[in-house]
Scaffold this active site. Sequence first.
Site, PDB file in Angstrom:
ATOM      1  N   HIS A 109       0.819  -1.222   0.000  1.00 31.63           N
ATOM      2  CA  HIS A 109       0.000   0.000   0.000  1.00 31.63           C
ATOM      3  C   HIS A 109       0.851   1.269   0.000  1.00 31.63           C
ATOM      4  O   HIS A 109       0.446   2.296   0.551  1.00 31.63           O
ATOM      5  CB  HIS A 109      -0.968   0.005   1.187  1.00 31.63           C
ATOM      6  N   ASN A 139     -10.161  -3.566   1.276  1.00 28.57           N
ATOM      7  CA  ASN A 139      -9.827  -3.370  -0.137  1.00 28.57           C
ATOM      8  C   ASN A 139     -11.092  -3.298  -0.969  1.00 28.57           C
ATOM      9  O   ASN A 139     -12.204  -3.287  -0.440  1.00 28.57           O
ATOM     10  CB  ASN A 139      -8.859  -4.465  -0.633  1.00 28.57           C
ATOM     11  N   TYR A 151      -0.316  -4.799  11.419  1.00 30.74           N
ATOM     12  CA  TYR A 151      -0.551  -3.452  10.914  1.00 30.74           C
ATOM     13  C   TYR A 151      -0.031  -2.382  11.875  1.00 30.74           C
ATOM     14  O   TYR A 151       0.673  -1.452  11.471  1.00 30.74           O
ATOM     15  CB  TYR A 151      -2.038  -3.243  10.629  1.00 30.74           C
TER      16      TYR A 151
END
Length: 498
Positions: free
Chosen positions: A65, A143, A353
């Site tokens: 990303h 997404n 994350y």
Amino acid sequence: MTDPQTQDQQIDQGETLTNRQGHPISDNQNVRTVGDRGPTTLENYNFLEKITHFDRERIPERVVHARGAGAHGYFEAYGTVGDEPIGKYTRAKLFQEKGKITPVFVRFSTVTHGGHSPETLRDPRGFAVKFYTEDGNWDLVGNNLKIFFIRDPIKFPDLIHAFKPDPVHNRQDPNRIFDFLSLTPESMHMVTWLFSPWGIPASYRFMEGSGVNTYKWVNADGVGHLVKYHWRPLQGLKFLTQAQAEEIQAKNFNHATEDLYDAIASGDYPEWEFCVQIMSDDEHAELDFDPLDDTKIWPQEQFPWLPVGRMVLDKNPTNYFNEVEQAAFGTGVLVDGLDFSDDKMLQGRTFSYSDTQRYRVGPNYLQLPINQPKTRVATNQQGGQMEYSVNTVEAGANPHINYEPSSIDGLKEAPKSGKDHTPYVQGVVGRARISRTNDYGQAGERYRTFSDFERDDLILNLVTQLKQCNPEIQNRMVEHFTKCDPDYGSRVREGLSM
């Protein structure tokens, strides 16, 4: 009365260049040297500050990303889920009141390639939303394609390595990509989506978003329901064929960022309706797949998309680096009334994350304005690189007390807002895949649901890439496609033989 000369000096002072210490800089053209030819002297403080900051002005690029665009906006709640009061399913405050507004920041992205790669590449698109709620931040990270390639987080580094450029010649290689995919049957559903026209959205404004993972909603009684999140673009859906994408790429590799920015700047604010699918929190033996499997879609005829609000993006960033590049999202960032399911990918992502952000931006990344909650923050955490906010002092607590419990005016636990959600879990601890894999069912259904144009484009895109692969990999992929749908497999085989 202000002297005109003094007024001019005040105006000039506001435009005066300074260094980071606030010292005015009167010569920004020449370093200090012995004579006009040099050598330079060590006490060139302004130069040293300027060049050393320049050497450090990039932070580590996201592994995935990296290429992204962002915008600010707001979320407006409907106060219901479908025709029912939303409090039946969740006590999250941002949803309860019709018309309630919550500020948001959204970052769109491509997944595989670097920060300056073309936005026309065939790739999943990230769709990450940060809600600045009254109970703190909620990050919804997903997404545009509803599902993912894998169902177990231990395979994520392998998946990304296969899609990234070869470590020797630094080129993306279909042989590597389809080698991995052909040995990962669960990926066939995502492959079918990605190589269809859905794999290249026309721009960020014209694509769906999905949380992908299965989460839970929890009501005031502590009762949980499984939930999936979806964003439906009110501008409609638009995609690009490979040929259209290549035509755009020849002229503009920033087309999606440009489209989003220009639309907002002109007042053409993009909107999405926020929908959820709800399922009781059990194994659902009646289904031929596991509802916690991220490679599967919950059928809409059984679990309809229920509207709960809308999102409008109405403000562009004022500084790309500060707001878009340093924006940090995590799947574990939930508020009261939202919870985790047993989804393996969700639990793996929840660690990864936020860990990535601590490495990439720093341990105090949540003190940056773009990531900072728009509500009171009070922790006993302290120090770390770039610490500049002392939370206990700002929150009005005793600055001497950085621990809990304490009887000396320290921070105290918050009262509970509802009953705890206490799911019962029992089983043997071990390593095993889920029992209902059904790797080919939904991929075949998706193939049959596509229009003739979508099927034609899917076959063309797959054949173009697979022709660059060795025969063993081609044969494995054809076998998988045939198990999805006989016509699917035979058309790919036929295309490879031409």
